[in-house]
Design an enzyme around this catalytic site. Structure first.
Site, PDB file in Angstrom:
ATOM      1  CB  THR A  30      23.564 -26.295 -11.568  1.00  0.00           C
ATOM      2  OG1 THR A  30      24.010 -27.165 -12.613  1.00  0.00           O
ATOM      3  CG2 THR A  30      22.674 -25.222 -12.166  1.00  0.00           C
ATOM      4  CB  SER A  65      16.070 -27.370 -13.141  1.00  0.00           C
ATOM      5  OG  SER A  65      16.389 -28.091 -11.974  1.00  0.00           O
ATOM      6  CG  LEU A  66      14.003 -33.128 -14.307  1.00  0.00           C
ATOM      7  CD1 LEU A  66      14.613 -34.485 -14.595  1.00  0.00           C
ATOM      8  CD2 LEU A  66      12.529 -33.126 -14.697  1.00  0.00           C
ATOM      9  CB  SER A  67      16.290 -29.343  -8.714  1.00  0.00           C
ATOM     10  OG  SER A  67      17.445 -29.996  -9.147  1.00  0.00           O
ATOM     11  CG  ASP A 109      27.202 -32.962  -8.322  1.00  0.00           C
ATOM     12  OD1 ASP A 109      25.954 -33.095  -8.329  1.00  0.00           O
ATOM     13  OD2 ASP A 109      27.774 -31.906  -8.648  1.00  0.00           O
ATOM     14  CE  LYS A 133      27.342 -28.488 -10.159  1.00  0.00           C
ATOM     15  NZ  LYS A 133      27.230 -29.898 -10.417  1.00  0.00           N
ATOM     16  NE  ARG A 175      35.441 -31.610 -26.947  1.00  0.00           N
ATOM     17  CZ  ARG A 175      34.447 -31.011 -27.513  1.00  0.00           C
ATOM     18  NH1 ARG A 175      34.173 -31.251 -28.760  1.00  0.00           N
ATOM     19  NH2 ARG A 175      33.704 -30.175 -26.828  1.00  0.00           N
ATOM     20  CG  ASN A 214      25.897 -30.458  -5.289  1.00  0.00           C
ATOM     21  OD1 ASN A 214      26.248 -30.521  -4.114  1.00  0.00           O
ATOM     22  ND2 ASN A 214      25.141 -31.385  -5.852  1.00  0.00           N
TER      23      ASN A 214
HETATM   24  P1  NAP Z   1      31.430 -30.137 -18.396  1.00  0.00           P
HETATM   25  O1  NAP Z   1      32.102 -29.643 -17.164  1.00  0.00           O
HETATM   26  O2  NAP Z   1      31.095 -29.194 -19.487  1.00  0.00           O
HETATM   27  O3  NAP Z   1      32.361 -31.321 -18.990  1.00  0.00           O
HETATM   28  C1  NAP Z   1      31.988 -32.048 -20.129  1.00  0.00           C
HETATM   29  C2  NAP Z   1      33.171 -32.863 -20.593  1.00  0.00           C
HETATM   30  O4  NAP Z   1      32.780 -33.568 -21.772  1.00  0.00           O
HETATM   31  C3  NAP Z   1      34.374 -32.016 -20.967  1.00  0.00           C
HETATM   32  O5  NAP Z   1      35.522 -32.672 -20.562  1.00  0.00           O
HETATM   33  C4  NAP Z   1      34.250 -31.961 -22.484  1.00  0.00           C
HETATM   34  O6  NAP Z   1      35.469 -31.780 -23.160  1.00  0.00           O
HETATM   35  C5  NAP Z   1      33.759 -33.341 -22.784  1.00  0.00           C
HETATM   36  N1  NAP Z   1      33.215 -33.410 -24.132  1.00  0.00           N
HETATM   37  C6  NAP Z   1      32.242 -32.644 -24.666  1.00  0.00           C
HETATM   38  N2  NAP Z   1      32.045 -33.002 -25.942  1.00  0.00           N
HETATM   39  C7  NAP Z   1      32.941 -33.996 -26.221  1.00  0.00           C
HETATM   40  C8  NAP Z   1      33.232 -34.764 -27.379  1.00  0.00           C
HETATM   41  N3  NAP Z   1      32.571 -34.582 -28.529  1.00  0.00           N
HETATM   42  N4  NAP Z   1      34.200 -35.695 -27.294  1.00  0.00           N
HETATM   43  C9  NAP Z   1      34.860 -35.887 -26.155  1.00  0.00           C
HETATM   44  N5  NAP Z   1      34.626 -35.201 -25.015  1.00  0.00           N
HETATM   45  C10 NAP Z   1      33.687 -34.249 -25.066  1.00  0.00           C
HETATM   46  O7  NAP Z   1      30.078 -30.871 -18.031  1.00  0.00           O
HETATM   47  P2  NAP Z   1      29.731 -31.702 -16.701  1.00  0.00           P
HETATM   48  O8  NAP Z   1      29.173 -30.777 -15.698  1.00  0.00           O
HETATM   49  O9  NAP Z   1      30.887 -32.547 -16.341  1.00  0.00           O
HETATM   50  O10 NAP Z   1      28.511 -32.581 -17.244  1.00  0.00           O
HETATM   51  C11 NAP Z   1      28.730 -33.656 -18.133  1.00  0.00           C
HETATM   52  C12 NAP Z   1      27.404 -34.359 -18.389  1.00  0.00           C
HETATM   53  O11 NAP Z   1      26.899 -34.864 -17.165  1.00  0.00           O
HETATM   54  C13 NAP Z   1      26.301 -33.466 -18.951  1.00  0.00           C
HETATM   55  O12 NAP Z   1      25.630 -34.196 -19.943  1.00  0.00           O
HETATM   56  C14 NAP Z   1      25.367 -33.245 -17.792  1.00  0.00           C
HETATM   57  O13 NAP Z   1      24.019 -33.082 -18.212  1.00  0.00           O
HETATM   58  C15 NAP Z   1      25.514 -34.559 -17.050  1.00  0.00           C
HETATM   59  N6  NAP Z   1      25.248 -34.445 -15.609  1.00  0.00           N
HETATM   60  C16 NAP Z   1      24.560 -35.469 -15.012  1.00  0.00           C
HETATM   61  C17 NAP Z   1      24.322 -35.406 -13.652  1.00  0.00           C
HETATM   62  C18 NAP Z   1      23.547 -36.497 -12.985  1.00  0.00           C
HETATM   63  O14 NAP Z   1      23.193 -36.331 -11.801  1.00  0.00           O
HETATM   64  N7  NAP Z   1      23.280 -37.599 -13.626  1.00  0.00           N
HETATM   65  C19 NAP Z   1      24.800 -34.330 -12.884  1.00  0.00           C
HETATM   66  C20 NAP Z   1      25.501 -33.318 -13.527  1.00  0.00           C
HETATM   67  C21 NAP Z   1      25.722 -33.389 -14.899  1.00  0.00           C
HETATM   68  P3  NAP Z   1      36.005 -30.307 -23.577  1.00  0.00           P
HETATM   69  O15 NAP Z   1      36.582 -29.760 -22.344  1.00  0.00           O
HETATM   70  O16 NAP Z   1      36.992 -30.600 -24.630  1.00  0.00           O
HETATM   71  O17 NAP Z   1      34.807 -29.559 -24.072  1.00  0.00           O
END
Ligand code: NAP
Length: 290
Positions: A68, A19-21, A109, A72, A160, A93
């Site tokens: 995280t 984590s970078l936090s 977020d 959450k 998906r 968060n």
């Molecule tokens: P999450 O709750 O696990 O949701 C991920 C979503 O992506 C789910 O809907 C999942 O679908 C979908 N997905 C995964 N693989 C897929 C594929 N091959 N094709 C289509 N859809 C797919 O994760 P999250 O917390 O929303 O985080 C998502 C991303 O955001 C992560 O990469 C995380 O590192 C990043 N993030 C960034 C920040 C930021 O501040 N920039 C903050 C938090 C998170 P299924 O339900 O079908 O698996």
């Protein structure tokens, strides 16, 4: 935020990985000259109850937490109250703990994402927005987009697992948010990317070098804004492709940064000066390069 003895802040989740936090928040503590430290608390689910019971002790020096995956939503029963936005999206968060051990849950977020969009001048008013993914980040983004006085024209969500996008939309309408939101079902074609003004990747696809790009590059046009929530790598295949097509692009580093700034401001009860924010950002960038 006490400056008498060392206060503790930190991140709970499992697993926590790299984590970078801590870098970002410890840089802010140092810049402010506050005696406090930000630590990682990797907690297994059966440890959560005991951890919160200990936090209730008046002698406990922990005054703020980030939360995280996968907690959450699970931390909510341990809190005394939620901010209106955290209540709306049912995800926390950031936790502020008062000296009297009153626990308030926030979510930074979505507001972090929005603050970054404003900095980028990526407009959402009357825009057609297409979002890939229906997980936690999409939930947070969707709620802020729908709560804006400047409403988007429409939002389409592709996932998906079709039910997830539909459930997300149902949750939003339960909360009386009135923007036209559609679940793209059957295939990503239903997302109608070619007619979108703004495309958001909120899936983890793009983090690994061998990940495919979920989008056909021909669908991206130069008037489009493309935002990838991924920040490591800084340029995913999607962003590379979109840039080559002339679209305006951004990764998610700004979202990460602003959710951290907003969390810190909740703990400190004040806005941070630009110089402190700059130190936080520099520590993030340094951490990513390490
Ligand atoms: P999450 O709750 O696990 O949701 C991920 C979503 O992506 C789910 O809907 C999942 O679908 C979908 N997905 C995964 N693989 C897929 C594929 N091959 N094709 C289509 N859809 C797919 O994760 P999250 O917390 O929303 O985080 C998502 C991303 O955001 C992560 O990469 C995380 O590192 C990043 N993030 C960034 C920040 C930021 O501040 N920039 C903050 C938090 C998170 P299924 O339900 O079908 O698996």
């Amino acid at each position: 935020m006490s400056d008498q003895e060392e206060s503790i802040y930190g991140l709970i989740g499992y697993p926590l990985g790299h984590s970078l936090s801590p870098l970002m928040h410890n840089a802010a503590f140092a810049a402010l000259g506050v005696q406090a430290v930000y630590k990682l608390f990797p907690l297994k689910e059966d440890e959560l109850g005991g951890f919160f019971a200990e936090l209730r002790e008046t002698t406990n020096p922990i005054f703020g937490l980030n939360v995280t995956i996968p907690y959450k939503e699970k931390v909510i029963p341990y809190l005394d109250s939620l901010s209106p936005y955290a209540l709306k999206i049912q995800a926390v968060n950031t936790i502020v703990i008062s000296e009297h051990r009153h626990f308030v849950g926030h979510n930074t977020d979505g507001p972090g994402f929005l603050t970054h969009l404003k900095e980028l001048n990526f407009e959402t008013e009357k825009k057609r927005i297409a979002i890939m993914g229906a997980g936690g980040v999409t939930r947070a983004i969707l709620a802020v987009l729908c709560l804006l006085p400047e409403r988007p024209a429409s939002i389409r969500i592709f996932d998906r697992e079709k039910n997830k996008a539909k459930i997300l939309i149902e949750d939003m309408s339960v909360n009386n948010i009135d923007v036209s939101i559609t679940a793209a079902v059957d295939s990503i074609d239903e997302l109608k990317i070619e007619s979108a003004d703004f495309l958001i990747n909120a899936t983890p696809i793009g983090m690994k070098a061998d990940d495919p790009c979920l989008v056909d590059g021909d669908l991206i046009h130069p008037k489009m804004c493309v935002y990838d929530v991924i920040y490591n790598p800084a340029e995913t295949k999607l962003l590379k492709l979109a840039k080559a097509r002339g679209a305006r692009v951004s990764n998610g580093l700004g979202m990460l940064f602003y959710q951290g700034v907003l969390a810190f401001q909740h703990w400190a009860g004040m806005d941070l000066e630009e110089e402190i924010k700059a130190r936080m950002k520099a520590s993030l960038i340094k951490g990513l390069k390490a």
